[in-house]
Design a protein around this motif. Structure first.
Motif, PDB file in Angstrom:
ATOM      1  N   UNK A 206     -27.452  20.196  12.077  1.00 17.65           N
ATOM      2  CA  UNK A 206     -27.464  19.688  10.713  1.00 17.65           C
ATOM      3  C   UNK A 206     -26.742  18.362  10.571  1.00 17.65           C
ATOM      4  N   UNK A 207     -25.774  18.126  11.459  1.00 24.83           N
ATOM      5  CA  UNK A 207     -25.022  16.868  11.407  1.00 24.83           C
ATOM      6  C   UNK A 207     -25.808  15.701  11.996  1.00 24.83           C
ATOM      7  N   UNK A 208     -26.606  15.964  13.041  1.00 29.29           N
ATOM      8  CA  UNK A 208     -27.385  14.863  13.633  1.00 29.29           C
ATOM      9  C   UNK A 208     -28.772  14.735  13.011  1.00 29.29           C
ATOM     10  N   UNK A 209     -29.181  15.697  12.177  1.00 31.06           N
ATOM     11  CA  UNK A 209     -30.507  15.643  11.557  1.00 31.06           C
ATOM     12  C   UNK A 209     -30.650  14.387  10.692  1.00 31.06           C
ATOM     13  N   UNK A 210     -31.854  13.862  10.627  1.00 31.08           N
ATOM     14  CA  UNK A 210     -32.050  12.602   9.890  1.00 31.08           C
ATOM     15  C   UNK A 210     -32.057  12.779   8.376  1.00 31.08           C
ATOM     16  N   UNK A 211     -31.888  14.017   7.894  1.00 33.91           N
ATOM     17  CA  UNK A 211     -31.755  14.234   6.450  1.00 33.91           C
ATOM     18  C   UNK A 211     -30.344  14.678   6.073  1.00 33.91           C
ATOM     19  N   UNK A 212     -29.380  14.531   6.990  1.00 35.06           N
ATOM     20  CA  UNK A 212     -27.997  14.899   6.690  1.00 35.06           C
ATOM     21  C   UNK A 212     -27.489  14.112   5.483  1.00 35.06           C
ATOM     22  N   UNK A 213     -26.606  14.743   4.716  1.00 39.81           N
ATOM     23  CA  UNK A 213     -26.013  14.102   3.544  1.00 39.81           C
ATOM     24  C   UNK A 213     -24.490  14.120   3.679  1.00 39.81           C
ATOM     25  N   UNK A 214     -23.777  13.382   2.844  1.00 38.02           N
ATOM     26  CA  UNK A 214     -22.303  13.451   2.891  1.00 38.02           C
ATOM     27  C   UNK A 214     -21.777  14.860   2.664  1.00 38.02           C
ATOM     28  N   UNK A 216     -23.449  17.817   3.464  1.00 41.16           N
ATOM     29  CA  UNK A 216     -23.694  18.617   4.668  1.00 41.16           C
ATOM     30  C   UNK A 216     -22.794  18.164   5.812  1.00 41.16           C
ATOM     31  N   UNK A 217     -22.498  16.866   5.882  1.00 38.69           N
ATOM     32  CA  UNK A 217     -21.596  16.359   6.925  1.00 38.69           C
ATOM     33  C   UNK A 217     -20.210  17.005   6.827  1.00 38.69           C
ATOM     34  N   UNK A 222     -16.334  20.570   9.485  1.00 38.81           N
ATOM     35  CA  UNK A 222     -15.333  21.633   9.348  1.00 38.81           C
ATOM     36  C   UNK A 222     -15.761  22.877  10.108  1.00 38.81           C
ATOM     37  N   UNK A 223     -17.045  23.210  10.068  1.00 37.19           N
ATOM     38  CA  UNK A 223     -17.552  24.360  10.804  1.00 37.19           C
ATOM     39  C   UNK A 223     -17.331  24.181  12.305  1.00 37.19           C
ATOM     40  N   UNK A 224     -17.673  23.003  12.820  1.00 38.95           N
ATOM     41  CA  UNK A 224     -17.482  22.710  14.245  1.00 38.95           C
ATOM     42  C   UNK A 224     -16.005  22.837  14.621  1.00 38.95           C
ATOM     43  N   UNK A 225     -15.153  22.293  13.785  1.00 37.83           N
ATOM     44  CA  UNK A 225     -13.707  22.337  14.049  1.00 37.83           C
ATOM     45  C   UNK A 225     -13.206  23.784  14.145  1.00 37.83           C
ATOM     46  N   UNK A 226     -13.603  24.620  13.203  1.00 41.24           N
ATOM     47  CA  UNK A 226     -13.111  25.996  13.176  1.00 41.24           C
ATOM     48  C   UNK A 226     -13.633  26.808  14.355  1.00 41.24           C
ATOM     49  N   UNK A 227     -14.903  26.624  14.719  1.00 44.56           N
ATOM     50  CA  UNK A 227     -15.465  27.376  15.846  1.00 44.56           C
ATOM     51  C   UNK A 227     -14.791  26.966  17.152  1.00 44.56           C
ATOM     52  N   UNK A 228     -14.609  25.666  17.336  1.00 45.64           N
ATOM     53  CA  UNK A 228     -13.958  25.195  18.571  1.00 45.64           C
ATOM     54  C   UNK A 228     -12.551  25.764  18.697  1.00 45.64           C
ATOM     55  N   UNK A 229     -11.872  25.895  17.571  1.00 49.39           N
ATOM     56  CA  UNK A 229     -10.472  26.334  17.592  1.00 49.39           C
ATOM     57  C   UNK A 229     -10.331  27.844  17.706  1.00 49.39           C
ATOM     58  N   UNK A 230     -11.225  28.602  17.050  1.00 46.92           N
ATOM     59  CA  UNK A 230     -10.987  30.042  16.893  1.00 46.92           C
ATOM     60  C   UNK A 230     -11.965  30.958  17.640  1.00 46.92           C
ATOM     61  N   UNK A 231     -13.141  30.458  18.039  1.00 52.39           N
ATOM     62  CA  UNK A 231     -14.092  31.361  18.686  1.00 52.39           C
ATOM     63  C   UNK A 231     -13.556  31.943  19.995  1.00 52.39           C
ATOM     64  N   UNK A 257     -24.653  24.105   5.525  1.00 51.61           N
ATOM     65  CA  UNK A 257     -25.305  22.985   6.214  1.00 51.61           C
ATOM     66  C   UNK A 257     -26.817  23.197   6.219  1.00 51.61           C
ATOM     67  N   UNK A 258     -27.233  24.428   6.526  1.00 52.32           N
ATOM     68  CA  UNK A 258     -28.664  24.724   6.560  1.00 52.32           C
ATOM     69  C   UNK A 258     -29.318  24.592   5.186  1.00 52.32           C
ATOM     70  N   UNK A 259     -28.525  24.824   4.143  1.00 59.68           N
ATOM     71  CA  UNK A 259     -29.052  24.711   2.784  1.00 59.68           C
ATOM     72  C   UNK A 259     -29.111  23.262   2.299  1.00 59.68           C
ATOM     73  N   UNK A 260     -28.341  22.380   2.933  1.00 61.33           N
ATOM     74  CA  UNK A 260     -28.243  20.992   2.462  1.00 61.33           C
ATOM     75  C   UNK A 260     -28.753  19.969   3.480  1.00 61.33           C
TER      76      UNK A 260
END
Length: 392
Positions: A206-214, A216-217, A222-231, A257-260
């Motif tokens: 969703x972050x690299x998609x060409x329809x990303x918005x501020x 969804x970014x 934040x999602x990436x940050x939390x998964x990297x830290x806690x998964x 992200x998927x919704x936006x």
């Protein structure tokens, strides 16, 4: 900076939140409860807890318990017929993404004529407009993987043709979702990892998609940050409620992200794999594809990859400029190793290397729309190249 924002779902989030469902106004008087065929909802007592809440509110229920890990069209149609026969006026999806996705699709077909594939765009779907709104949907997620509790999307396989395609509209957003990390403590180690990476890839795509918005970014990083830290903690200690809660939040954010924004072609490729090989868990298939996929795209949108690397804890400012985009891929590989999922092989699930060209063709025919949302337009040859590079 031009975008629309529409996420109409009310979300009850946090440990113990299932109890609060008793205080909510539910959208009907008789529920079809959709659960998997695996029996975990019964074994872990989650189904009984939901039924007790319904009883306390004088709401009747019917149970549909046939859903597979990769859900299929025939079960959608069967569940819809049951909902109609029993006069259910809303649907509860209880479990992981497969149960909630199935609940969404059943809710559509309980109110609409014909076959589910009449409304699917892509593959052999007819792409017809959906005449009527779906039944209201309540989602109670017991996993942290798909984000389906916070988005309108549902993914179902037409088993006769091995087509696994997404669908969604305004009415397939749940009206109410419960995200209670206490319900996730029973998820086994390997599934915790697969599901966590599914959420990570929803955010990254969703972050690299060409329809990303501020908007969804912000959710994606934040999602990436939390998964990297806690998964890794979730995988090593499934009872760690703080880590489970943080990964659950990451998952819900990835649903936003998927919704936006949208998934990209990584998901199309994986859907082709697990449509033909339904024993392949979706998250595992994505993990297999990911190193080659993100290596390919790292040079296409380098600034986006730098930001994702930073979200994963990489101090990109210390790296030479040319190394910064690939530092995300290196962090991704390290995370897979930390979660014991780095050595997954397609061959373990029976996939043969010589099948890859036809699987790549299938990905483009069934979910070609996601290829249009990539930040770079992949050719068939490049699609095959990524999948071949993922094989070993």
């Amino acid at each position: 900076m031009i975008f629309n924002y529409h996420v109409p779902t009310k979300i009850l989030f946090g440990p113990g939140k299932l109890k609060e469902l008793a205080k909510e106004t539910l959208p009907g008087k008789k529920a079809l409860i959709v659960i998997s065929a695996g029996g975990s909802m019964v074994r872990n007592g989650y189904l009984n807890r939901v039924v007790e809440i319904l009883h306390s509110k004088s709401i009747e229920h019917v149970i549909f318990d046939k859903i597979l890990p990769n859900p299929i069209k025939s079960h959608v149609m069967e569940g819809a017929v049951l909902a109609q026969k029993e006069d259910c006026d809303f649907v509860i999806g209880l479990g992981g993404g497969s149960s909630i996705d199935s609940a969404k699709s059943i809710a559509v077909m309980a109110k609409n004529p014909g076959d589910y594939w009449d409304y699917i765009s892509g593959g052999t779907g007819k792409g017809m407009p959906v005449p009527n709104p779906a039944l209201p949907i309540v989602a109670i997620t017991t996993t942290a993987g798909t984000g389906t509790e916070a988005d309108p999307w549902t993914v179902i396989t037409k088993e006769e043709t091995n087509e696994k395609i997404g669908f969604g509209n305004t009415y397939t957003f749940p009206v109410l979702s419960v995200v209670d990390p206490e319900l996730m403590l029973t998820v086994p180690k390997h599934l915790t990892a697969y599901q966590g990476f599914d959420a990570l890839f929803h955010a990254a795509e969703g972050y690299i998609a060409n329809i990303a918005t501020p908007i969804s970014d912000a959710y994606a990083l934040k999602s990436i940050e939390l998964i990297a830290k806690y998964l890794p903690t979730c995988v090593k200690d499934g009872n760690h409620i703080e880590a489970r809660t943080q990964v659950a939040l990451a998952n819900t954010l990835s649903g936003f992200v998927e919704a936006t924004s949208s998934c990209t072609s990584e998901h199309s490729m994986e859907h082709a794999l697990s449509a033909y090989y339904p024993d392949l868990p979706h998250g595992a298939g994505l993990i297999m594809l990911s190193e080659a996929y993100y290596t390919f795209f790292s040079s296409k949108v380098p600034k986006r990859f730098e930001a994702m690397a930073k979200a994963m804890g990489v101090d990109v400012d210390l790296l030479p400029q040319e190394e910064r985009p690939m530092s995300f891929v290196k962090a991704l590989v390290k995370l897979q190793k930390d979660c014991d999922v780095f050595n997954l092989k397609m061959s373990q699930y029976g996939i043969k290397k010589e099948e890859i060209p036809s699987l790549a063709e299938s990905a483009r025919q069934t979910m070609g729309g996601l290829f249009e949302l990539d930040p770079y337009t992949l050719s068939l040859e490049e699609t095959i190249e990524i999948m071949v590079n993922s094989y070993e």
